[in-house]
Write a protein that holds these residues in place. Structure first.
Motif, PDB file in Angstrom:
ATOM      1  N   HIS A  30      -5.080  21.687   4.791  1.00 34.76           N
ATOM      2  CA  HIS A  30      -6.047  22.380   3.945  1.00 34.76           C
ATOM      3  C   HIS A  30      -5.561  23.804   3.727  1.00 34.76           C
ATOM      4  CE1 HIS A  30     -10.381  24.101   3.394  1.00 34.76           C
ATOM      5  NE2 HIS A  30      -9.724  24.018   2.257  1.00 34.76           N
ATOM      6  N   VAL A  31      -5.203  24.155   2.500  1.00 39.99           N
ATOM      7  CA  VAL A  31      -4.772  25.506   2.157  1.00 39.99           C
ATOM      8  C   VAL A  31      -6.024  26.280   1.767  1.00 39.99           C
ATOM      9  CG1 VAL A  31      -3.214  26.899   0.756  1.00 39.99           C
ATOM     10  CG2 VAL A  31      -2.601  24.545   1.308  1.00 39.99           C
ATOM     11  N   THR A  32      -6.517  27.091   2.686  1.00 38.39           N
ATOM     12  CA  THR A  32      -7.834  27.702   2.483  1.00 38.39           C
ATOM     13  C   THR A  32      -7.846  28.778   1.405  1.00 38.39           C
ATOM     14  OG1 THR A  32      -7.382  29.243   4.301  1.00 38.39           O
ATOM     15  CG2 THR A  32      -8.555  27.217   4.842  1.00 38.39           C
ATOM     16  N   THR A  33      -6.690  29.373   1.087  1.00 39.19           N
ATOM     17  CA  THR A  33      -6.688  30.417   0.063  1.00 39.19           C
ATOM     18  C   THR A  33      -6.731  29.850  -1.343  1.00 39.19           C
ATOM     19  OG1 THR A  33      -4.286  30.470   0.214  1.00 39.19           O
ATOM     20  CG2 THR A  33      -5.499  32.129   1.463  1.00 39.19           C
ATOM     21  N   THR A  34      -6.245  28.605  -1.519  1.00 39.57           N
ATOM     22  CA  THR A  34      -6.221  28.007  -2.854  1.00 39.57           C
ATOM     23  C   THR A  34      -7.166  26.819  -2.980  1.00 39.57           C
ATOM     24  OG1 THR A  34      -4.382  26.534  -2.274  1.00 39.57           O
ATOM     25  CG2 THR A  34      -3.815  28.700  -3.165  1.00 39.57           C
ATOM     26  N   ASP A  35      -7.837  26.457  -1.880  1.00 38.57           N
ATOM     27  CA  ASP A  35      -8.763  25.309  -1.868  1.00 38.57           C
ATOM     28  C   ASP A  35      -8.055  24.011  -2.241  1.00 38.57           C
ATOM     29  OD1 ASP A  35     -11.125  26.860  -1.214  1.00 38.57           O
ATOM     30  OD2 ASP A  35     -10.965  27.650  -3.247  1.00 38.57           O
ATOM     31  N   GLU A  36      -6.837  23.865  -1.764  1.00 37.53           N
ATOM     32  CA  GLU A  36      -6.066  22.648  -2.010  1.00 37.53           C
ATOM     33  C   GLU A  36      -5.905  21.896  -0.700  1.00 37.53           C
ATOM     34  OE1 GLU A  36      -1.474  21.385  -3.283  1.00 37.53           O
ATOM     35  OE2 GLU A  36      -2.023  23.489  -2.971  1.00 37.53           O
ATOM     36  N   VAL A  37      -5.992  20.564  -0.769  1.00 39.93           N
ATOM     37  CA  VAL A  37      -5.735  19.717   0.399  1.00 39.93           C
ATOM     38  C   VAL A  37      -4.539  18.832   0.079  1.00 39.93           C
ATOM     39  CG1 VAL A  37      -6.618  17.944   1.952  1.00 39.93           C
ATOM     40  CG2 VAL A  37      -8.157  19.722   1.108  1.00 39.93           C
ATOM     41  N   ARG A  38      -3.493  18.976   0.877  1.00 35.67           N
ATOM     42  CA  ARG A  38      -2.273  18.200   0.664  1.00 35.67           C
ATOM     43  C   ARG A  38      -2.213  17.062   1.669  1.00 35.67           C
ATOM     44  NH1 ARG A  38       1.683  23.524   0.698  1.00 35.67           N
ATOM     45  NH2 ARG A  38       0.736  24.597  -1.107  1.00 35.67           N
ATOM     46  N   LEU A  39      -2.002  15.846   1.172  1.00 37.12           N
ATOM     47  CA  LEU A  39      -1.873  14.674   2.037  1.00 37.12           C
ATOM     48  C   LEU A  39      -0.400  14.412   2.330  1.00 37.12           C
ATOM     49  CD1 LEU A  39      -4.439  12.134   0.507  1.00 37.12           C
ATOM     50  CD2 LEU A  39      -4.789  13.828   2.310  1.00 37.12           C
ATOM     51  N   PHE A  40      -0.108  14.089   3.576  1.00 38.82           N
ATOM     52  CA  PHE A  40       1.256  13.753   3.975  1.00 38.82           C
ATOM     53  C   PHE A  40       1.296  12.273   4.363  1.00 38.82           C
ATOM     54  CE2 PHE A  40       0.649  18.272   4.887  1.00 38.82           C
ATOM     55  CZ  PHE A  40       1.696  18.812   4.151  1.00 38.82           C
ATOM     56  N   ALA A  41       1.398  11.437   3.352  1.00 43.08           N
ATOM     57  CA  ALA A  41       1.436   9.986   3.569  1.00 43.08           C
ATOM     58  C   ALA A  41       2.885   9.556   3.748  1.00 43.08           C
ATOM     59  CB  ALA A  41       0.784   9.267   2.393  1.00 43.08           C
ATOM     60  N   ASP A  42       3.428   9.821   4.943  1.00 45.81           N
ATOM     61  CA  ASP A  42       4.845   9.560   5.187  1.00 45.81           C
ATOM     62  C   ASP A  42       5.142   8.091   5.475  1.00 45.81           C
ATOM     63  OD1 ASP A  42       5.327  12.275   4.891  1.00 45.81           O
ATOM     64  OD2 ASP A  42       4.970  12.678   7.003  1.00 45.81           O
ATOM     65  N   THR A  43       4.142   7.381   5.972  1.00 49.39           N
ATOM     66  CA  THR A  43       4.357   5.968   6.283  1.00 49.39           C
ATOM     67  C   THR A  43       4.231   5.120   5.019  1.00 49.39           C
ATOM     68  OG1 THR A  43       3.420   6.291   8.494  1.00 49.39           O
ATOM     69  CG2 THR A  43       3.572   4.028   7.687  1.00 49.39           C
ATOM     70  N   PRO A  44       5.245   4.344   4.663  1.00 50.37           N
ATOM     71  CA  PRO A  44       5.133   3.472   3.473  1.00 50.37           C
ATOM     72  C   PRO A  44       3.926   2.545   3.619  1.00 50.37           C
ATOM     73  CG  PRO A  44       7.394   3.540   4.269  1.00 50.37           C
ATOM     74  CD  PRO A  44       6.566   4.211   5.323  1.00 50.37           C
ATOM     75  N   ALA A  45       3.038   2.584   2.651  1.00 49.96           N
ATOM     76  CA  ALA A  45       1.825   1.765   2.719  1.00 49.96           C
ATOM     77  C   ALA A  45       1.424   1.352   1.315  1.00 49.96           C
ATOM     78  CB  ALA A  45       0.707   2.528   3.408  1.00 49.96           C
ATOM     79  N   PRO A  46       2.209   0.444   0.694  1.00 48.07           N
ATOM     80  CA  PRO A  46       1.907   0.036  -0.683  1.00 48.07           C
ATOM     81  C   PRO A  46       0.512  -0.551  -0.837  1.00 48.07           C
ATOM     82  CG  PRO A  46       3.537  -1.419   0.351  1.00 48.07           C
ATOM     83  CD  PRO A  46       3.401  -0.238   1.237  1.00 48.07           C
ATOM     84  N   ALA A  47      -0.003  -1.173   0.220  1.00 46.74           N
ATOM     85  CA  ALA A  47      -1.335  -1.776   0.133  1.00 46.74           C
ATOM     86  C   ALA A  47      -2.426  -0.711   0.027  1.00 46.74           C
ATOM     87  CB  ALA A  47      -1.591  -2.662   1.353  1.00 46.74           C
ATOM     88  N   HIS A  48      -2.097   0.520   0.369  1.00 48.61           N
ATOM     89  CA  HIS A  48      -3.076   1.602   0.343  1.00 48.61           C
ATOM     90  C   HIS A  48      -2.843   2.565  -0.810  1.00 48.61           C
ATOM     91  CE1 HIS A  48      -5.086   0.841   4.222  1.00 48.61           C
ATOM     92  NE2 HIS A  48      -3.905   0.404   4.625  1.00 48.61           N
ATOM     93  N   ALA A  49      -2.004   2.190  -1.759  1.00 46.07           N
ATOM     94  CA  ALA A  49      -1.682   3.085  -2.871  1.00 46.07           C
ATOM     95  C   ALA A  49      -2.930   3.505  -3.639  1.00 46.07           C
ATOM     96  CB  ALA A  49      -0.677   2.423  -3.808  1.00 46.07           C
ATOM     97  N   ASP A  50      -3.792   2.556  -3.924  1.00 51.40           N
ATOM     98  CA  ASP A  50      -5.018   2.869  -4.662  1.00 51.40           C
ATOM     99  C   ASP A  50      -5.942   3.761  -3.843  1.00 51.40           C
ATOM    100  OD1 ASP A  50      -4.117   1.383  -6.774  1.00 51.40           O
ATOM    101  OD2 ASP A  50      -5.284  -0.406  -6.280  1.00 51.40           O
ATOM    102  N   ASP A  51      -6.019   3.489  -2.530  1.00 49.09           N
ATOM    103  CA  ASP A  51      -6.873   4.302  -1.660  1.00 49.09           C
ATOM    104  C   ASP A  51      -6.394   5.752  -1.624  1.00 49.09           C
ATOM    105  OD1 ASP A  51      -8.372   2.057  -0.965  1.00 49.09           O
ATOM    106  OD2 ASP A  51      -7.000   1.541   0.652  1.00 49.09           O
ATOM    107  N   LEU A  52      -5.087   5.934  -1.508  1.00 49.09           N
ATOM    108  CA  LEU A  52      -4.534   7.286  -1.447  1.00 49.09           C
ATOM    109  C   LEU A  52      -4.741   8.020  -2.773  1.00 49.09           C
ATOM    110  CD1 LEU A  52      -1.230   6.568   0.517  1.00 49.09           C
ATOM    111  CD2 LEU A  52      -3.212   7.874   1.319  1.00 49.09           C
ATOM    112  N   ALA A  53      -4.559   7.297  -3.878  1.00 46.85           N
ATOM    113  CA  ALA A  53      -4.767   7.914  -5.193  1.00 46.85           C
ATOM    114  C   ALA A  53      -6.222   8.341  -5.354  1.00 46.85           C
ATOM    115  CB  ALA A  53      -4.373   6.937  -6.303  1.00 46.85           C
ATOM    116  N   ARG A  54      -7.135   7.498  -4.878  1.00 45.31           N
ATOM    117  CA  ARG A  54      -8.558   7.829  -4.966  1.00 45.31           C
ATOM    118  C   ARG A  54      -8.888   9.043  -4.089  1.00 45.31           C
ATOM    119  NH1 ARG A  54     -10.322   3.411  -3.110  1.00 45.31           N
ATOM    120  NH2 ARG A  54     -10.154   2.288  -5.084  1.00 45.31           N
ATOM    121  N   ALA A  55      -8.314   9.076  -2.884  1.00 45.53           N
ATOM    122  CA  ALA A  55      -8.560  10.206  -1.979  1.00 45.53           C
ATOM    123  C   ALA A  55      -8.027  11.503  -2.587  1.00 45.53           C
ATOM    124  CB  ALA A  55      -7.907   9.946  -0.623  1.00 45.53           C
TER     125      ALA A  55
END
Length: 270
Positions: A30-55
């Motif tokens: 969570h970058v508190t100065t810019t109000d941005e949240v960056r996700l680090f999805a390092d583990t390949p998880a094609p089954a969760h692609a839609d979930d990550l995009a939604r998040a």
């Protein structure tokens, strides 16, 4: 990554911690100065692609709403420029971050969900009924509360006595050795916050209050933590912070001094 590892999950299951097979753990920043949240999805998880995009879409929308709220009170800002300003050293008022901080709430999230706290409270989702041995309560009171006290008192001092505890006019600052700033070309290192961090040019934007810490947990458990941590207890005994106990979202007691409490009658509980 460890919690996504098949062998780790098998060992956890053997120890009685069963995770659903479709669970994916994702680290985030969570970058508190810019109000941005960056996700680090390092583990390949094609089954969760839609979930990550939604998040990511949800987080981007939340960040946009927060920047809109911040821009409304930041001189010369618009929702589209807030993030850029926060990283621009040429800006006199890049962001007001934690200006206005007044409270710290550690309670079930349902108590504060849907309420407009004006961005003035540090929020911790905490349920004491699932806190075995009150270890999480101890962690909250001895770490996040202490950090919040530093922040609150820095804003407090920089507002009530800016010449003594503040850093002065940012226009005149020179950075010294990466350690601090001086005014002009000499003098002592300045402490606290620059005037522009708490003032909009006409009036102060931070209301100097002692931080109110509200905790939903049994009073005996809170007292026990304070009894074992004298340096934390001193913050409340000396009046630098206020401590209040909650029960189902209602204030039921106020900490005095020397591990004593004063019961508070509320309309719901009176």
């Amino acid at each position: 990554d460890l919690l996504n590892d098949i062998e780790v999950r098998a060992e956890l299951a053997a120890r009685g911690v069963a995770l659903p097979a479709d669970t994916l753990f994702v680290a985030a920043l969570h970058v508190t100065t810019t109000d941005e949240v960056r996700l680090f999805a390092d583990t390949p998880a094609p089954a969760h692609a839609d979930d990550l995009a939604r998040a990511r879409a949800w987080l981007a929308a939340a960040g946009k709403l927060t920047r809109m709220e911040r821009a409304a009170r930041l001189p010369g800002a618009t929702p589209d420029t807030v993030a850029r300003r926060a990283l621009d050293w040429a800006e006199l008022r890049p962001e007001w971050g934690l200006a206005g901080c007044a409270g710290f709430i550690a309670a079930p999230r349902a108590i504060t969900r849907g309420r407009d706290l004006g961005g003035r409270c540090f929020l911790h989702s905490y349920d004491w009924t699932s806190d075995e041995g009150f270890q999480t309560l101890e962690l909250i009171l001895t770490a996040p509360v202490v950090v919040a006290s530093w922040i609150s008192l820095q804003y407090y001092g920089s507002t009530v006595a800016p010449e003594l505890f503040g850093a002065g006019d940012k226009l005149l600052h020179n950075v010294v050795g990466g350690l601090g700033v001086v005014t002009g070309n000499g003098g002592k290192l300045r402490t606290g916050l620059p005037l522009q961090a708490v003032h909009d040019g006409e009036t102060f934007v931070h209301e100097p209050l002692r931080l109110s810490v509200l905790v939903e947990a049994p009073i005996d458990a809170i007292t026990d933590v304070l009894e074992r941590h004298a340096e934390v207890r001193a913050l409340f005994d000396n009046g630098w912070l206020h401590l209040l106990a909650l029960d189902k979202g209602n204030v039921v007691a106020r900490y005095g001094r020397g591990l004593t409490w004063e019961r508070v009658a509320t309309p719901e509980l009176a």
